[in-house]
Scaffold this motif. Structure first.
Motif, PDB file in Angstrom:
ATOM      1  N   ALA A  42       0.914  -1.275  -0.021  1.00 23.58           N
ATOM      2  CA  ALA A  42       0.029   0.164  -0.215  1.00 23.58           C
ATOM      3  C   ALA A  42       0.889   1.424  -0.078  1.00 23.58           C
ATOM      4  O   ALA A  42       1.812   1.434   0.811  1.00 23.58           O
ATOM      5  CB  ALA A  42      -0.776  -0.017   1.249  1.00 23.58           C
ATOM      6  N   LYS A  45      -2.235   3.782   2.961  1.00 17.12           N
ATOM      7  CA  LYS A  45      -2.621   2.589   3.798  1.00 17.12           C
ATOM      8  C   LYS A  45      -3.781   2.606   4.425  1.00 17.12           C
ATOM      9  O   LYS A  45      -4.728   3.371   4.493  1.00 17.12           O
ATOM     10  CB  LYS A  45      -1.808   2.525   4.976  1.00 17.12           C
ATOM     11  CG  LYS A  45      -0.193   2.896   4.910  1.00 17.12           C
ATOM     12  CD  LYS A  45       0.251   1.537   4.217  1.00 17.12           C
ATOM     13  CE  LYS A  45       1.978   2.041   4.149  1.00 17.12           C
ATOM     14  NZ  LYS A  45       2.666   0.843   3.362  1.00 17.12           N
ATOM     15  N   TYR A  46      -4.287   1.204   4.726  1.00 19.79           N
ATOM     16  CA  TYR A  46      -5.784   0.944   5.288  1.00 19.79           C
ATOM     17  C   TYR A  46      -5.198   0.657   6.440  1.00 19.79           C
ATOM     18  O   TYR A  46      -4.629  -0.245   6.920  1.00 19.79           O
ATOM     19  CB  TYR A  46      -6.097  -0.504   4.560  1.00 19.79           C
ATOM     20  CG  TYR A  46      -7.036  -1.282   5.293  1.00 19.79           C
ATOM     21  CD1 TYR A  46      -7.796  -1.027   6.099  1.00 19.79           C
ATOM     22  CD2 TYR A  46      -6.645  -2.657   5.182  1.00 19.79           C
ATOM     23  CE1 TYR A  46      -8.791  -2.225   6.562  1.00 19.79           C
ATOM     24  CE2 TYR A  46      -7.277  -3.558   5.813  1.00 19.79           C
ATOM     25  CZ  TYR A  46      -8.178  -3.418   6.590  1.00 19.79           C
ATOM     26  OH  TYR A  46      -8.961  -4.313   7.166  1.00 19.79           O
ATOM     27  N   TRP A  47      -5.773   1.327   7.476  1.00 21.57           N
ATOM     28  CA  TRP A  47      -5.686   1.055   8.842  1.00 21.57           C
ATOM     29  C   TRP A  47      -6.975   1.573   9.870  1.00 21.57           C
ATOM     30  O   TRP A  47      -7.274   2.918   9.741  1.00 21.57           O
ATOM     31  CB  TRP A  47      -4.404   2.027   9.602  1.00 21.57           C
ATOM     32  CG  TRP A  47      -3.956   1.563  10.985  1.00 21.57           C
ATOM     33  CD1 TRP A  47      -4.190   2.325  12.110  1.00 21.57           C
ATOM     34  CD2 TRP A  47      -3.333   0.122  11.084  1.00 21.57           C
ATOM     35  NE1 TRP A  47      -3.529   1.472  13.074  1.00 21.57           N
ATOM     36  CE2 TRP A  47      -3.112   0.178  12.486  1.00 21.57           C
ATOM     37  CE3 TRP A  47      -3.110  -0.624  10.174  1.00 21.57           C
ATOM     38  CZ2 TRP A  47      -2.629  -0.957  13.196  1.00 21.57           C
ATOM     39  CZ3 TRP A  47      -2.150  -1.770  11.077  1.00 21.57           C
ATOM     40  CH2 TRP A  47      -2.303  -1.883  12.370  1.00 21.57           C
ATOM     41  N   SER A 137      -0.649 -12.904   3.096  1.00 22.78           N
ATOM     42  CA  SER A 137      -1.984 -13.159   3.067  1.00 22.78           C
ATOM     43  C   SER A 137      -2.964 -12.477   2.245  1.00 22.78           C
ATOM     44  O   SER A 137      -3.883 -12.963   1.680  1.00 22.78           O
ATOM     45  CB  SER A 137      -2.562 -12.546   4.589  1.00 22.78           C
ATOM     46  OG  SER A 137      -2.765 -11.225   4.746  1.00 22.78           O
ATOM     47  N   SER A 169      -9.169 -11.203   3.697  1.00 21.01           N
ATOM     48  CA  SER A 169      -8.019 -10.252   4.304  1.00 21.01           C
ATOM     49  C   SER A 169      -8.191  -9.085   3.478  1.00 21.01           C
ATOM     50  O   SER A 169      -8.425  -9.029   2.504  1.00 21.01           O
ATOM     51  CB  SER A 169      -6.701 -10.772   4.219  1.00 21.01           C
ATOM     52  OG  SER A 169      -5.695 -10.060   4.405  1.00 21.01           O
ATOM     53  N   GLY A 170      -8.361  -7.885   4.110  1.00 24.06           N
ATOM     54  CA  GLY A 170      -8.664  -6.594   3.739  1.00 24.06           C
ATOM     55  C   GLY A 170      -7.457  -6.247   2.499  1.00 24.06           C
ATOM     56  O   GLY A 170      -8.404  -5.901   1.420  1.00 24.06           O
ATOM     57  N   SER A 171      -6.564  -6.312   2.834  1.00 27.03           N
ATOM     58  CA  SER A 171      -5.418  -5.937   1.702  1.00 27.03           C
ATOM     59  C   SER A 171      -5.523  -7.145   0.589  1.00 27.03           C
ATOM     60  O   SER A 171      -4.883  -6.541  -0.727  1.00 27.03           O
ATOM     61  CB  SER A 171      -4.069  -6.069   2.368  1.00 27.03           C
ATOM     62  OG  SER A 171      -3.648  -7.095   2.933  1.00 27.03           O
ATOM     63  N   ARG A 174      -6.951  -5.689  -3.134  1.00 23.15           N
ATOM     64  CA  ARG A 174      -6.215  -5.098  -4.102  1.00 23.15           C
ATOM     65  C   ARG A 174      -5.146  -6.184  -4.737  1.00 23.15           C
ATOM     66  O   ARG A 174      -4.431  -5.619  -5.827  1.00 23.15           O
ATOM     67  CB  ARG A 174      -5.246  -4.077  -3.337  1.00 23.15           C
ATOM     68  CG  ARG A 174      -5.918  -2.949  -2.458  1.00 23.15           C
ATOM     69  CD  ARG A 174      -4.937  -2.101  -1.934  1.00 23.15           C
ATOM     70  NE  ARG A 174      -4.152  -2.692  -1.018  1.00 23.15           N
ATOM     71  CZ  ARG A 174      -3.722  -2.480   0.250  1.00 23.15           C
ATOM     72  NH1 ARG A 174      -4.676  -1.649   0.951  1.00 23.15           N
ATOM     73  NH2 ARG A 174      -2.880  -3.034   0.701  1.00 23.15           N
ATOM     74  N   SER A 228      -2.473  -7.285  12.579  1.00 22.16           N
ATOM     75  CA  SER A 228      -3.019  -6.032  12.147  1.00 22.16           C
ATOM     76  C   SER A 228      -4.486  -5.629  12.451  1.00 22.16           C
ATOM     77  O   SER A 228      -4.931  -4.435  12.858  1.00 22.16           O
ATOM     78  CB  SER A 228      -2.965  -5.697  10.496  1.00 22.16           C
ATOM     79  OG  SER A 228      -3.301  -7.015   9.807  1.00 22.16           O
ATOM     80  N   MET A 232      -5.301  -2.581  14.686  1.00 27.70           N
ATOM     81  CA  MET A 232      -6.340  -1.540  14.172  1.00 27.70           C
ATOM     82  C   MET A 232      -7.325  -1.105  15.212  1.00 27.70           C
ATOM     83  O   MET A 232      -7.764  -0.244  15.540  1.00 27.70           O
ATOM     84  CB  MET A 232      -7.020  -1.977  12.945  1.00 27.70           C
ATOM     85  CG  MET A 232      -6.261  -2.180  11.580  1.00 27.70           C
ATOM     86  SD  MET A 232      -7.101  -2.676  10.256  1.00 27.70           S
ATOM     87  CE  MET A 232      -5.973  -3.167   9.057  1.00 27.70           C
ATOM     88  N   MET A 279       0.477   6.828   9.617  1.00 27.49           N
ATOM     89  CA  MET A 279      -0.288   5.844   9.947  1.00 27.49           C
ATOM     90  C   MET A 279       0.493   5.150  11.165  1.00 27.49           C
ATOM     91  O   MET A 279       0.031   5.086  12.612  1.00 27.49           O
ATOM     92  CB  MET A 279      -0.394   4.608   8.982  1.00 27.49           C
ATOM     93  CG  MET A 279      -0.777   3.305   9.611  1.00 27.49           C
ATOM     94  SD  MET A 279      -0.838   1.859   8.443  1.00 27.49           S
ATOM     95  CE  MET A 279       1.082   1.518   8.437  1.00 27.49           C
ATOM     96  N   ASP A 319       4.769  -1.086   6.744  1.00 26.53           N
ATOM     97  CA  ASP A 319       3.417  -1.642   6.941  1.00 26.53           C
ATOM     98  C   ASP A 319       3.405  -1.954   8.283  1.00 26.53           C
ATOM     99  O   ASP A 319       4.427  -1.470   9.242  1.00 26.53           O
ATOM    100  CB  ASP A 319       3.083  -2.710   5.929  1.00 26.53           C
ATOM    101  CG  ASP A 319       2.976  -2.060   4.622  1.00 26.53           C
ATOM    102  OD1 ASP A 319       1.913  -1.322   4.447  1.00 26.53           O
ATOM    103  OD2 ASP A 319       3.813  -2.378   3.767  1.00 26.53           O
ATOM    104  N   ALA A 320       2.757  -2.937   8.910  1.00 22.81           N
ATOM    105  CA  ALA A 320       2.801  -3.439  10.462  1.00 22.81           C
ATOM    106  C   ALA A 320       3.717  -4.372  10.528  1.00 22.81           C
ATOM    107  O   ALA A 320       3.744  -5.395  10.824  1.00 22.81           O
ATOM    108  CB  ALA A 320       1.388  -4.294  10.749  1.00 22.81           C
TER     109      ALA A 320
HETATM  110  O1  PMV Z   1      -5.401  -6.733   5.267  1.00 18.07           O
HETATM  111  P1  PMV Z   1      -4.448  -6.830   6.459  1.00 18.07           P
HETATM  112  O2  PMV Z   1      -5.013  -7.337   7.906  1.00 18.07           O
HETATM  113  O3  PMV Z   1      -3.198  -7.499   5.911  1.00 18.07           O
HETATM  114  O4  PMV Z   1      -4.017  -5.351   6.863  1.00 18.07           O
HETATM  115  C1  PMV Z   1      -2.959  -4.404   6.252  1.00 18.07           C
HETATM  116  C2  PMV Z   1      -2.539  -3.505   6.955  1.00 18.07           C
HETATM  117  C3  PMV Z   1      -1.203  -2.717   6.322  1.00 18.07           C
HETATM  118  O5  PMV Z   1      -0.631  -3.555   5.773  1.00 18.07           O
HETATM  119  C4  PMV Z   1      -0.488  -2.127   7.651  1.00 18.07           C
HETATM  120  C5  PMV Z   1      -1.787  -1.564   5.253  1.00 18.07           C
HETATM  121  C6  PMV Z   1      -2.173  -1.836   3.973  1.00 18.07           C
HETATM  122  O6  PMV Z   1      -3.159  -1.287   3.564  1.00 18.07           O
HETATM  123  O7  PMV Z   1      -1.849  -2.910   3.441  1.00 18.07           O
END
Ligand code: PMV
Length: 350
Positions: A42, A45-47, A137, A169-171, A174, A228, A232, A279, A319-320
């Motif tokens: 990202a 970012k998504y947070w 993931s 998984s949110g990311s 994309r 994450s 969050m 972030m 990232d995290a």
């Molecule tokens: O979707 P997750 O749970 O892998 O969260 C991703 C969180 C960050 O990597 C920190 C930011 C992002 O947008 O990828």
């Protein structure tokens, strides 16, 4: 199969409505389904989640996919006699069903079983070196959703696949795309408008992005101290600075999108770095604090800033975790490698 929780029920209802609306069967059309997807990083970012069950974000995000690094997955049904548990193979090794990874995957597969006795065989190959400090993931769930779509011959479009991957998984929403992708936050409570799509590039912008390079600076590749999702939630619940984040991130997505479309590298890099540090500022201002950085992370940031002072245009994102991802153009690579000897470099558009 695991007992269904409230969280799963919400997701199941949503997935059922999506599949029913398309009149899709849960019986496989072929013996084996395949899927392949890249990891993504990202740049904005998504947070923060506005819905945990559906992985709905508090803000949009924008990423770049890394070709050649990702996941390949094959899925098939196990026959009735074998159908006690899913068989999950990761890089040629059968996982114990108690392992966290296997449990999480089986829970996700629950949404796609025709009945509770149906079980799946998953063979997944991850070529993201665990040592690269990149989360797998995102590519994992994107590849799995593509493989399920192939097995059942659903022909879902990219938006629907992105929604399903997001639930894993949110990311992952994309990771359905190569190049730059934007994940729209969406407004609908059911998440039907929260999906990612690719950002189309003009030929002028493509010329610039062909020169784009991403460098992986590995500081520490061991398991992160806090996941994450937990991070969050902790941030949302205790960080007062967080209230400024969603609007800032939304604005930075717009700026980076414009930079992508106009081929403006400096604007892309500087906004991405500012976004990542903002972030991390919300994480640090959380209680108890969430600090993913290590002393070497800060040392690497300082090297980046020193390089910039010398006129080498390099930016970073994080990232995290404690690792840095450098963002630069091909012409500056020799000077950057001179400072970061172990740098693993990636050409996103080659
Ligand atoms: O979707 P997750 O749970 O892998 O969260 C991703 C969180 C960050 O990597 C920190 C930011 C992002 O947008 O990828």
């Amino acid at each position: 199969m695991n007992q269904i929780t409230d969280k799963q029920q919400i997701e199941q209802d949503f997935i059922n409505s999506l599949l029913q609306a398309k009149n899709l069967s849960k019986n496989p059309a072929k013996a084996l389904g395949h899927g392949e997807a890249p990891v993504n990083i990202a740049l904005s970012k998504y947070w923060g989640k506005r819905s945990i069950p559906l992985n709905l974000p508090t803000n949009s995000s924008l990423s770049i996919s890394l070709p050649g690094l990702g996941t390949k997955t094959a899925i098939s049904l196990l026959t009735a006699t074998e159908n006690q548990q899913d068989q999950i193979w990761l890089n040629g090794k059968l996982l114990n069903s108690d392992e966290v990874f296997a449990k999480r995957l089986s829970k996700f597969l629950d949404y796609f079983r025709a009945d509770k006795n149906q079980s799946f065989k998953i063979e997944t190959e991850n070529n993201v070196p665990t040592a690269a400090g990149l989360a797998s993931s995102a590519s994992g769930y994107a590849a799995l959703v593509l493989a399920i779509n192939d097995l059942f011959d659903w022909n879902l479009d990219k938006q629907q696949l992105s929604i399903l991957a997001r639930i894993g998984s949110g990311s992952a929403s994309r990771s359905l795309y190569s190049g730059f992708a934007i994940w729209h936050q969406g407004q609908n409570p059911d998440g039907s408008d929260s999906f990612a799509e690719q950002i189309p590039l003009s030929s002028t912008a493509t010329q610039v992005w062909l020169q784009l390079r991403i460098g992986l600076v590995k500081v520490d590749v061991s398991q992160k101290p806090i996941s994450s999702t937990a991070g969050m939630q902790q941030t949302l619940n205790t960080c007062e600075l967080y209230s400024a984040w969603p609007a800032q991130a939304e604005n930075q997505v717009k700026i980076i999108r414009e930079a992508v479309e106009t081929g403006n590298f400096s604007l892309l890099g500087s906004t991405a770095e500012h976004n990542a540090l903002s972030m991390h500022a919300t994480m640090i201002a959380t209680w108890p604090p969430i600090v993913y950085w290590q002393p070497e992370s800060l040392a690497a940031m300082q090297k980046v800033w020193q390089l910039r002072e010398k006129g080498v245009e390099v930016y970073f994102t994080m990232d995290a975790g404690p690792n840095l991802k450098l963002i630069y153009l091909a012409k500056d690579e020799p000077q950057i490698i001179n400072e970061f000897k172990e740098l693993e470099t990636i050409q996103p558009f080659n």
